[in-house]
Design a protein around this motif. Structure first.
Motif, short mmCIF file in Angstrom:
data_model
loop_
_atom_site.label_atom_id
_atom_site.label_comp_id
_atom_site.label_asym_id
_atom_site.label_seq_id
_atom_site.Cartn_x
_atom_site.Cartn_y
_atom_site.Cartn_z
N ASN A 204 0.82 -1.21 0.00
CA ASN A 204 0.00 0.00 0.00
C ASN A 204 0.85 1.25 0.00
O ASN A 204 0.61 2.19 -0.77
CB ASN A 204 -0.91 0.02 1.24
N VAL A 205 1.85 1.24 0.88
CA VAL A 205 2.70 2.42 0.96
C VAL A 205 3.44 2.64 -0.35
O VAL A 205 3.56 3.76 -0.85
CB VAL A 205 3.70 2.27 2.12
N ILE A 206 3.92 1.55 -0.92
CA ILE A 206 4.71 1.69 -2.16
C ILE A 206 3.82 2.22 -3.28
O ILE A 206 4.24 3.10 -4.05
CB ILE A 206 5.33 0.34 -2.55
N THR A 207 2.61 1.70 -3.38
CA THR A 207 1.78 2.15 -4.49
C THR A 207 1.26 3.56 -4.29
O THR A 207 0.91 4.23 -5.25
CB THR A 207 0.59 1.21 -4.72
N ASN A 208 1.24 4.01 -3.03
CA ASN A 208 0.75 5.37 -2.81
C ASN A 208 1.82 6.41 -2.95
O ASN A 208 1.59 7.57 -2.65
CB ASN A 208 0.13 5.47 -1.40
N VAL B 57 2.09 0.53 -9.70
CA VAL B 57 0.65 0.75 -9.59
C VAL B 57 -0.05 -0.59 -9.46
O VAL B 57 0.42 -1.62 -9.92
CB VAL B 57 0.11 1.49 -10.82
N LYS B 58 -1.21 -0.49 -8.84
CA LYS B 58 -2.03 -1.69 -8.70
C LYS B 58 -3.04 -1.66 -9.82
O LYS B 58 -3.80 -0.71 -9.97
CB LYS B 58 -2.75 -1.62 -7.35
N ILE B 59 -3.01 -2.67 -10.67
CA ILE B 59 -3.93 -2.62 -11.81
C ILE B 59 -5.10 -3.55 -11.66
O ILE B 59 -6.05 -3.47 -12.42
CB ILE B 59 -3.22 -2.94 -13.13
N GLY B 60 -5.06 -4.46 -10.75
CA GLY B 60 -6.23 -5.34 -10.64
C GLY B 60 -6.25 -6.03 -9.31
O GLY B 60 -5.38 -5.82 -8.46
N ASP B 61 -7.25 -6.84 -9.13
CA ASP B 61 -7.39 -7.50 -7.84
C ASP B 61 -7.21 -9.00 -7.90
O ASP B 61 -7.21 -9.65 -6.88
CB ASP B 61 -8.76 -7.21 -7.23
N HIS B 62 -7.04 -9.56 -9.11
CA HIS B 62 -6.92 -11.02 -9.12
C HIS B 62 -5.56 -11.42 -8.58
O HIS B 62 -4.57 -10.77 -8.80
CB HIS B 62 -7.16 -11.60 -10.51
N GLY B 63 -5.54 -12.52 -7.86
CA GLY B 63 -4.32 -12.94 -7.19
C GLY B 63 -4.01 -12.08 -5.99
O GLY B 63 -2.86 -11.84 -5.66
N ARG B 64 -5.03 -11.58 -5.35
CA ARG B 64 -4.91 -10.69 -4.17
C ARG B 64 -4.16 -9.40 -4.50
O ARG B 64 -3.46 -8.87 -3.68
CB ARG B 64 -4.19 -11.42 -3.05
N GLY B 65 -4.31 -8.95 -5.68
CA GLY B 65 -3.67 -7.68 -6.03
C GLY B 65 -2.63 -7.90 -7.11
O GLY B 65 -1.73 -8.71 -6.95
N THR B 66 -2.81 -7.19 -8.20
CA THR B 66 -1.84 -7.31 -9.29
C THR B 66 -1.14 -5.99 -9.45
O THR B 66 -1.77 -4.94 -9.50
CB THR B 66 -2.57 -7.65 -10.61
N TYR B 67 0.17 -6.05 -9.54
CA TYR B 67 0.94 -4.82 -9.57
C TYR B 67 1.78 -4.76 -10.82
O TYR B 67 2.14 -5.78 -11.41
CB TYR B 67 1.85 -4.74 -8.34
#
Lengths: 546, 230
Positions: A303-307, A314-324
């Motif tokens: 979270n900190v890194i993406t913010n 960046v976080k582009i999706g939610d599959h796999g508990r979050g895709t970066y």
């Protein structure tokens, strides 16, 4: 291709190739474009043999490229300016190899950089000889281990293969190793291997006895050459910068996480972005590296890194508990922006930096609005804005209310342009680098006698020490240099060290700026020499006089 | 008011300018460097930044530079360290052939010593025919003539097109002598190979011989005075 850019290339060539022919050839080629060999012989007052030798050396290093002119089938030689500037980064590449692959790897890369292109067999022999000379144990560092290191370097794509094509009998084509094609290490023929191994044994066991002169066997890789893949090294250095940035910004764990992400994302479909990586993979890699982070804290770190302000991961999706995904364009943009900001702060002061940051947030502003918003008095604000404008950090946009561009009825807007700023900063850096090299050369020439004397004394002392002479003799030789001269030498050494350190630090900056330019896809705006800039310069001049 | 002939047509008083808009009088030469407005940050010395390891990088760079320079130093060509181009064999594969020819063509020339006493040579020359090829090169190098050199150039490269190893060079010079002294072989060998490689070194040839007075331009022309030419 600015003047400073080209001048730096010539300085580098002059530094490395001690005779002046290479520099002459390079300057002539850069002026006239690609030329055939005969024209070079005719126009430069240098014997053909020297020209041929220099051209051959430059071509092997890829500094000069050969093209076949279609109509007349003549070979044209063209100067590759970008490749010449890579000379700046040689020591950084060697250092990388050292960190990743220890001493063997470092020697392999160094030998390849010295020779441009080489066959694997000659390379192995040379590196082995150097290792022995450096006093390493021949058991641990035998030819097999060197070959293994070589294999790892090739599989990591730090080395590229060059094949002399039979169809074009004198051109070398670099083989593009895609992920699909398997990387082929040439297998040495068994007799060649025996020859090498027997040589090795002779070297280590019986150096005194005469070697049986066997004829050189065919090594089996006669036509396969290898060269250093600079793009791969630059990619690695860029990754290192990114990791360092995150370590400085957040903490060391974040740096390790980013390193894991980058390693997973080694395969790139598009040079500016990576493939999407899921959270689960990251967690697995992290636990493999031994870092004890449970899922929850890893999630918090992500979270900190993406913010982060730069939005590079960046976080582009939610599959796999979050895709970066890592966006290199944004990452490099953030890094170069930091460089530019520190440059502005040092050059003009923090107020100027405030104006710059404000302009970047707001888009475009006119002079009056800048003064009001930044809360800086008019005179200073004008000074800062116009100085930054001359330096290329800001661009001016004219928007007229009427049809004619009457100055009283047009808006003049200032805008932040990062690409432009980087270009001008890079130009500055090239000029600085040139100046440093010339200064060093000048100091060396000026004190040449002193330096020669010191070198001779050092050589004598060294040989005396090897023969285990008395301390008195050594002191005698030492006294050849008077105390005054010793003082001078000390000062000179300090000066040289300063220049060299400055050069090293400058190359890092240059590397980063160049990486940014290569990835960004904006076209450089046309810079008008008349109009706004000339007015701004004149204004600054009159201000300085008063 | 006087004008022309070294006098200005106006003076300062008549211009009616404001007093401070004139450029200031120059009292001393301009500074060598522009003024330093802010103190620069100190350089990162190795004591402060162990992560960057500048000392080691510096050592690497200086070592690399010096070894590179010794490799490419033209003055130390016989030095063991400087082996490039002396012992390159396979690397020529990667380069256009004309470079190799140009490099080797004049290489043998540098080993050939010009003969200063021509008169003695012409009489001594005849006795050096028909001897073992092993000693051939040594005996005749001392007897070479200057104007023969240019002729030798052409034949040298012709005979060397096929020879790719070092032994070939010795043979090449021997063959060269043969063609000089025994004119029968003159016509055939140079012609055959000449046609294949006309394009590449023809231009270089032409350029090289551009300023020659025409001596040794033709492969077919027999030398005057048969054996080695005067």
């Amino acid at each position: 291709m600015t003047t400073h850019h080209i001048q730096l290339a010539f300085d580098l060539l002059e530094d490395l190739f001690p005779d002046g022919t290479s520099k002459e050839i390079a300057s002539y080629l850069s002026r006239k474009g690609p030329l055939p060999f005969a024209l070079l012989v005719r126009d430069l007052n240098i014997p053909a043999r020297n020209i041929a030798r220099s051209l051959a050396a430059l071509t092997i290093h890829d500094i000069v490229e050969c093209q076949v002119e279609a109509s007349t089938k003549r070979v044209l030689y063209a100067l590759n300016l970008k490749r010449t500037l890579y000379i700046l980064h040689y020591s950084k590449c060697i250092h990388c190899a050292r960190q990743l692959y220890s001493f063997d790897g470092e020697l392999i890369i160094e030998e390849l950089l010295l020779n441009g292109k080489q066959r694997m067999s000659t390379l192995l022999v040379k590196v082995y000889e150097r290792l022995i000379k450096a006093g390493k144990d021949p058991e641990t560092h035998n030819l097999q281990s060197i070959k293994e290191k070589f294999k790892t370097l090739v599989s990591a794509q730090f080395l590229q293969r060059v094949v002399a094509d039979d169809a074009k009998p004198f051109m070398a084509t670099t083989v593009e190793e895609t992920s699909a094609s398997s990387v082929q290490i040439p297998e040495l023929t068994p007799e060649a291997w025996k020859y090498l191994v027997s040589n090795q044994q002779y070297e280590s066991n019986e150096p005194a006895q005469k070697k049986v002169k066997t004829s050189m066997p065919i090594f089996g890789d006669e036509k396969i050459f290898w060269k250093v893949n600079f793009q791969r090294f630059f990619a690695y250095l860029r990754d290192e910068e990114l990791i360092q940035a995150f370590t400085n910004r957040i903490d060391q764990n974040a740096g390790k996480i980013v390193r894991a992400i980058l390693r997973l994302a080694a395969v790139k479909l598009d040079p500016s972005r990576t493939i999407p990586i899921s959270f689960i993979e990251i967690a697995k890699t992290i636990s493999n590296t031994g870092l004890q982070l449970n899922d929850e804290s890893l999630q918090k770190y992500m979270n900190v890194i993406t913010n982060d302000v730069n939005n590079c991961i960046v976080k582009i999706g939610d599959h796999g508990r979050g895709t970066y995904e890592v966006d290199f364009q944004k990452a490099l943009r953030g890094l170069t922006k930091a460089h530019i900001q520190s440059f502005l702060k040092e050059r003009y002061g923090s107020n100027a930096l405030r104006i710059y940051n404000m302009l970047e947030e707001r888009g475009c502003l006119s002079q009056k609005q800048i003064e009001d918003m930044a809360m800086i008095n008019a005179k200073e604000a004008q000074q800062y804005v116009y100085s930054m404008f001359i330096d290329g950090m800001l661009t001016l946009e004219e928007l007229s209310k009427a049809n004619d561009f009457n100055p009283t009825r047009t808006f003049y807007f200032f805008r932040v342009n990062l690409y432009n700023g980087v270009l001008s900063l890079l130009d500055h850096s090239y000029k600085t680098m040139s100046n440093l090299m010339q200064r060093r050369h000048f100091e060396k020439e000026r004190h040449r006698k002193l330096i020669d004397k010191r070198d001779k004394v050092d050589a004598i002392i060294h040989s005396l020490r090897e023969q285990n002479a008395d301390e008195e003799q050594i002191n005698e030789v030492d006294d050849i240099l008077s105390p005054v001269e010793k003082e001078q030498i000390k000062k000179l050494d300090a000066a040289f060290r300063k220049i060299d350190l400055a050069q090293l630090q400058l190359t890092e900056t240059i590397l980063l700026l160049e990486l940014y330019l290569s990835l960004s896809n904006t076209v450089a705006p046309v810079q008008k020499k008349t109009g706004g800039k000339a007015v701004a310069e004149k204004l600054l001049e009159t201000r300085a006089q008063r | 008011m006087a004008f022309g002939r070294g006098h200005a047509s106006f003076t300062i008083d008549t211009l009616k300018l404001a007093k401070d808009s004139l450029p200031a009088a120059v009292t001393e030469p301009p500074p060598v460097f522009p003024e330093l407005l802010n103190t620069p940050h100190p350089l990162d010395s190795s004591a402060e930044s162990t992560s960057n390891d500048y000392d080691y990088k510096l050592k690497l760079k200086l070592n690399f530079n010096s070894s590179f320079r010794t490799l490419h130093d033209p003055l130390k060509e016989d030095n063991k360290k400087n082996y490039i181009l002396n012992k390159w064999k396979e690397e020529w594969l990667l380069l256009p052939r004309e470079l190799k020819l140009a490099f080797q063509k004049t290489k043998n020339l540098s080993k050939v010593k010009p003969n200063l006493s021509k008169a003695k040579a012409s009489s001594a020359k005849k006795t050096t025919l028909n001897i073992d090829f092993n000693n051939y090169e040594e005996k005749t190098t001392g007897n070479d003539e200057d104007d023969e050199d240019k002729d030798d150039e052409k034949q040298d490269e012709n005979t060397e097109v096929d020879e790719n190893d070092d032994e070939g060079k010795a043979k090449g010079t021997e063959k060269k002598k043969l063609t000089d002294n025994e004119n029968e072989v003159d016509g055939e060998i140079p012609d055959e190979q000449e046609e294949e490689d006309m394009d590449e070194y023809e231009a270089a040839d032409y350029i090289e011989s551009y300023f020659d007075p025409g001596d040794g331009d033709d492969f077919d022309a027999d030398d005057d005075g048969g054996d080695g030419g005067d």
